[in-house]
Each structure stands twice: as structure tokens, then as C-alpha cells.
Design a protein around this motif. Structure first.
Motif, mmCIF file in Angstrom:
data_model
loop_
_atom_site.group_PDB
_atom_site.id
_atom_site.type_symbol
_atom_site.label_atom_id
_atom_site.label_comp_id
_atom_site.label_asym_id
_atom_site.label_seq_id
_atom_site.Cartn_x
_atom_site.Cartn_y
_atom_site.Cartn_z
ATOM 1 N N GLU A 201 0.823 -1.214 0.000
ATOM 2 C CA GLU A 201 0.000 0.000 0.000
ATOM 3 C C GLU A 201 0.856 1.262 0.000
ATOM 4 O O GLU A 201 0.622 2.194 -0.773
ATOM 5 N N SER A 202 1.880 1.300 0.851
ATOM 6 C CA SER A 202 2.732 2.497 0.912
ATOM 7 C C SER A 202 3.582 2.620 -0.352
ATOM 8 O O SER A 202 3.816 3.721 -0.851
ATOM 9 N N ARG A 203 4.035 1.478 -0.908
ATOM 10 C CA ARG A 203 4.815 1.522 -2.144
ATOM 11 C C ARG A 203 3.953 2.039 -3.298
ATOM 12 O O ARG A 203 4.424 2.788 -4.148
ATOM 13 N N MET A 204 2.696 1.598 -3.332
ATOM 14 C CA MET A 204 1.795 2.053 -4.381
ATOM 15 C C MET A 204 1.584 3.565 -4.272
ATOM 16 O O MET A 204 1.599 4.282 -5.270
ATOM 17 N N ARG A 205 1.416 4.052 -3.053
ATOM 18 C CA ARG A 205 1.186 5.481 -2.858
ATOM 19 C C ARG A 205 2.414 6.296 -3.278
ATOM 20 O O ARG A 205 2.293 7.351 -3.892
ATOM 21 N N GLU A 206 3.603 5.788 -2.987
ATOM 22 C CA GLU A 206 4.825 6.507 -3.347
ATOM 23 C C GLU A 206 5.128 6.402 -4.835
ATOM 24 O O GLU A 206 5.546 7.367 -5.468
ATOM 25 N N ARG A 207 4.916 5.216 -5.396
ATOM 26 C CA ARG A 207 5.319 4.969 -6.779
ATOM 27 C C ARG A 207 4.298 5.507 -7.775
ATOM 28 O O ARG A 207 4.640 6.065 -8.803
ATOM 29 N N VAL A 208 2.997 5.317 -7.493
ATOM 30 C CA VAL A 208 1.946 5.674 -8.445
ATOM 31 C C VAL A 208 1.225 6.962 -8.042
ATOM 32 O O VAL A 208 0.490 7.552 -8.830
ATOM 33 N N HIS A 209 1.409 7.377 -6.789
ATOM 34 C CA HIS A 209 0.746 8.579 -6.271
ATOM 35 C C HIS A 209 -0.769 8.433 -6.251
ATOM 36 O O HIS A 209 -1.501 9.379 -6.503
ATOM 37 N N LEU A 210 -1.226 7.217 -5.962
ATOM 38 C CA LEU A 210 -2.644 6.954 -5.769
ATOM 39 C C LEU A 210 -2.822 6.167 -4.478
ATOM 40 O O LEU A 210 -2.029 5.269 -4.181
ATOM 41 N N GLN A 211 -3.853 6.518 -3.718
ATOM 42 C CA GLN A 211 -4.200 5.701 -2.563
ATOM 43 C C GLN A 211 -5.295 4.755 -3.039
ATOM 44 O O GLN A 211 -6.433 5.147 -3.236
ATOM 45 N N VAL A 212 -4.925 3.505 -3.248
ATOM 46 C CA VAL A 212 -5.811 2.538 -3.897
ATOM 47 C C VAL A 212 -6.603 1.770 -2.848
ATOM 48 O O VAL A 212 -6.009 1.218 -1.910
ATOM 49 N N PRO A 213 -7.934 1.710 -2.966
ATOM 50 C CA PRO A 213 -8.737 0.934 -2.002
ATOM 51 C C PRO A 213 -8.316 -0.534 -1.967
ATOM 52 O O PRO A 213 -7.849 -1.093 -2.964
ATOM 53 N N GLU A 214 -8.494 -1.173 -0.801
ATOM 54 C CA GLU A 214 -8.024 -2.539 -0.601
ATOM 55 C C GLU A 214 -8.691 -3.534 -1.542
ATOM 56 O O GLU A 214 -8.090 -4.536 -1.921
ATOM 57 N N ASN A 215 -9.948 -3.292 -1.911
ATOM 58 C CA ASN A 215 -10.686 -4.252 -2.734
ATOM 59 C C ASN A 215 -10.470 -4.046 -4.235
ATOM 60 O O ASN A 215 -11.183 -4.600 -5.061
ATOM 61 N N ARG A 332 7.604 15.572 0.383
ATOM 62 C CA ARG A 332 8.885 14.958 0.021
ATOM 63 C C ARG A 332 9.496 15.646 -1.202
ATOM 64 O O ARG A 332 10.701 15.899 -1.251
ATOM 65 N N SER A 333 8.673 15.983 -2.164
ATOM 66 C CA SER A 333 9.163 16.638 -3.368
ATOM 67 C C SER A 333 9.666 18.050 -3.063
ATOM 68 O O SER A 333 10.652 18.509 -3.647
#
Length: 348
Positions: A201-215, A332-333
Motif C-alpha cells: 500500500e505504501s509503495r503504491m502510494r509513493e510509486r503511483v501517487h494513488l491511494q488505492v482501495p483494498e478491494n 517529500r518533493s
């Protein structure tokens, strides 16, 4: 999040979206490679996209309202085929595109298509079952041009005709790109490795800049190599994410050492007072587009234009929440920019 295998028609849709972009393939791929954490791998992961695009060079878009840009120039890059596709096509449905589109239009009606047109009222809300007056209000948003309104209404009046037009185009593209996808099957392992790593989840947020729902159900894509598209069918509780394979293999945003040219480009962007004010507002907490437009006394298309530029330079991130896109300040940026500037000037 659940990772699925690649999907032929999502690849065809991704390539159709890329064909509608004004940038040439090779320079665009090289720019992305230059800013990535692993330039050589980035170039390798953009090869399938360039091969697909070359294979479909002679496939032209129909002269049709379905493929017209319906917003003002500074607004979202909206083409009606995107809304038609995302309203009625499910990648989990085994039926071909035309059968799905026709069934969806018949069962859920054309109102769902109209509600998917990305307009926003000032409060950012849209009713699930709007009245005729509410639908008309949406169609008369300031962001939509008179030509765009005419295009929307024409597609709404003859949805079956335009469903055939879109489906035939997707089938034609799919036939051209399937051999290329098979040739580059090995590149999907980068998605498998990305999803197998800890703290997804944290990698997705950092890499794609989206907070993706669990489902969310995720489909890796070679053609959508540099973007992530999340959408949800009306009435469904399951979001789909089409994730460009480039995000799985390399980090496009982490640049601890910015060059002088990169520093200058970011400082130039922040030299615009509106963009600086947006970051100042986001310092207080996340906000959605219509909320920012109201505070800045600007139209939502104008705010979209500013947000798009800020996102390109990694100053903001976004998340999908309650069917809205909320924007966050990416501190961070900001830190990377100030540290790189001090290093460049020899102040460390």
C-alpha cells in the motif's frame, strides 16, 4: 488489492488513449527514462508501447463526436469514448466489447453515461439518480463547450451506433497488438514482483501517487506504460486499476539529485502565484478540485490545468475517496527541491 493477468481489451483501450495524446512516442519515452531511477530498465519497459503504436499507425480515429475533445482547451483531456468504455465495460466479463457495451446501455440506460462525463458542480456532488433538470445543469457546466454539448447529446441519442464504432476500433487494435503482447509477456513479471514485495500500500502510494482501495482489482498494462487509471462501474463496489508497467519496474518520481535544468523547471513552475497558492491551501489538508476552484475563485477546468502541471513535477499526489479525487501536498518533493538547490549552489 488483487493482481490479475494482462487483459487484451484493456491494452487496446490503453493504446487508444495513447494514440489520442499529442506527444510522439520516442521523445516521450526518452523523457520518462531520463527522469526514472533506472533509465535503462525504463527504456526496456517502453519498447512494447512503441512497438504497439507503430503496429497501429495506419489505424486512424473515426471522424466522430465520440473522439472529439469536449472541454475547453485548459480543461480535462476528455474524449467521449473514455466515458462510454468506463461506464459499460468490465474486464472481468468474458463477453466481447460490443456485447458488453450494448448490454450495459440496455440494462443501465444512457443516464449512467451522462453521469460519467467528468463535470463537477460547485459542491463536488453528483446525484445517483438525477432529475432531468440536474442532468441539464451538468451538461451546461462552464467547462463544456457548445460543440462538446452537441457531441455529448449526439452520442446519448444514438448510443448503439457509437458503441459499434468504439467496439470495432478496439477489436482492430487488439488484433494488431496481441502478437506484441505475447512477445513481451516476460515484462509482466515486474508487476508480479512489485505486488509480492512488502508494504504494498505504501509503495503504491509513493510509486503511483494513488491511494488505492483494498478491494481494487489491478490489471498491469504495457500500453498504459506511464499512467494509472482507476475506475468503477456504476452500481459496483469493485474498483479497477489499469496500472502502467513502467510504474512497477522503476520509480519515476524519486530524484534525490536534481540537475540544474530540473531545478530551474520546478522553480519556474512555482513562480506562478496560483500554483503556489494551491500548495499553500493543500498545506492545510487534502482538497478536491471543486473545493479548490471555489477558494481560488477559478473555474474547475482552470484548476485542473494547474493541478496537472503540479502533478507532473510531483508537487502533489492524489487519492480516490467517495468517488472524488482528493489532492495532497507532497512534502517529500518540496524537500528534494530545496535540498537539491542548496547542493547545486554549494551551500551544504
Amino acid at each position: 488489492m488483487k493482481l490479475e493477468p494482462f487483459h487484451l481489451y484493456l491494452e487496446a483501450y490503453g493504446l487508444l488513449c495513447q494514440k489520442c495524446q499529442p506527444d510522439d512516442a520516442a521523445p516521450k519515452a526518452e523523457r520518462l527514462a531520463h527522469r526514472s531511477s533506472d533509465p535503462e530498465l525504463a527504456r526496456k519497459l517502453t519498447e512494447p508501447y512503441q512497438e504497439m503504436l507503430e503496429a497501429c499507425t495506419d489505424i486512424s480515429l473515426p471522424e466522430s463526436p465520440l473522439f472529439q475533445r469536449i472541454f475547453q482547451q485548459e480543461g480535462p483531456d476528455s474524449l467521449l469514448f473514455q466515458e462510454l468504455f468506463m461506464t459499460y465495460f468490465s474486464p472481468l466479463d468474458a463477453r466481447p466489447p460490443l456485447e458488453q457495451l450494448r448490454a450495459g446501455i440496455r440494462e443501465r440506460g444512457i443516464r449512467q453515461f451522462l453521469l460519467n462525463i467528468p463535470t463537477e458542480r460547485e459542491d463536488g456532488e453528483q446525484a445517483d439518480s438525477p432529475s432531468e433538470a440536474e442532468l441539464l445543469a451538468l451538461l451546461h457546466e462552464e467547462s463544456i463547450t457548445p460543440e462538446g454539448r452537441s457531441a455529448i447529446l449526439e452520442v446519448a441519442m444514438f448510443p448503439d451506433f457509437y458503441a459499434v464504432q468504439l467496439a470495432e476500433l478496439l477489436e482492430k487494435i487488439a488484433g494488431r497488438i496481441e502478437p506484441i503482447m505475447q512477445k513481451h509477456r516476460d515484462k509482466f513479471r515486474y508487476a508480479e514482483e512489485f505486488f509480492a514485495a512488502p508494504e504494498l500500500e505504501s509503495r503504491m502510494r509513493e510509486r503511483v501517487h494513488l491511494q488505492v482501495p483494498e478491494n481494487t482489482i489491478v490489471f498491469p498494462s504495457l500500453s498504459a506504460f506511464n499512467y494509472g487509471l482507476i475506475y468503477q462501474l456504476p452500481g459496483s463496489e469493485t474498483p479497477y486499476l489499469v496500472l502502467g508497467i513502467l510504474f512497477c519496474g522503476v520509480d519515476l518520481f524519486s530524484q534525490s539529485r536534481l540537475s540544474g535544468e530540473q531545478i530551474a523547471a520546478r522553480l519556474k513552475l512555482l513562480g506562478d502565484s496560483t500554483k503556489l497558492e494551491i500548495l499553500h491551501i493543500l498545506k492545510e489538508g487534502p482538497a478536491y478540485q471543486a473545493e479548490l476552484a471555489k477558494r481560488l475563485k477559478l473555474t474547475t477546468p482552470t484548476v485542473f490545468h494547474h493541478m496537472n502541471l503540479l502533478a507532473q513535477r510531483d508537487f502533489i499526489t492524489d487519492e480516490v475517496r467517495d468517488n472524488r479525487i482528493y489532492y495532497h501536498l507532497n512534502t517529500r518533493s518540496i524537500d528534494e527541491l530545496t535540498e537539491s538547490l542548496r547542493r547545486y549552489l554549494g551551500l551544504e
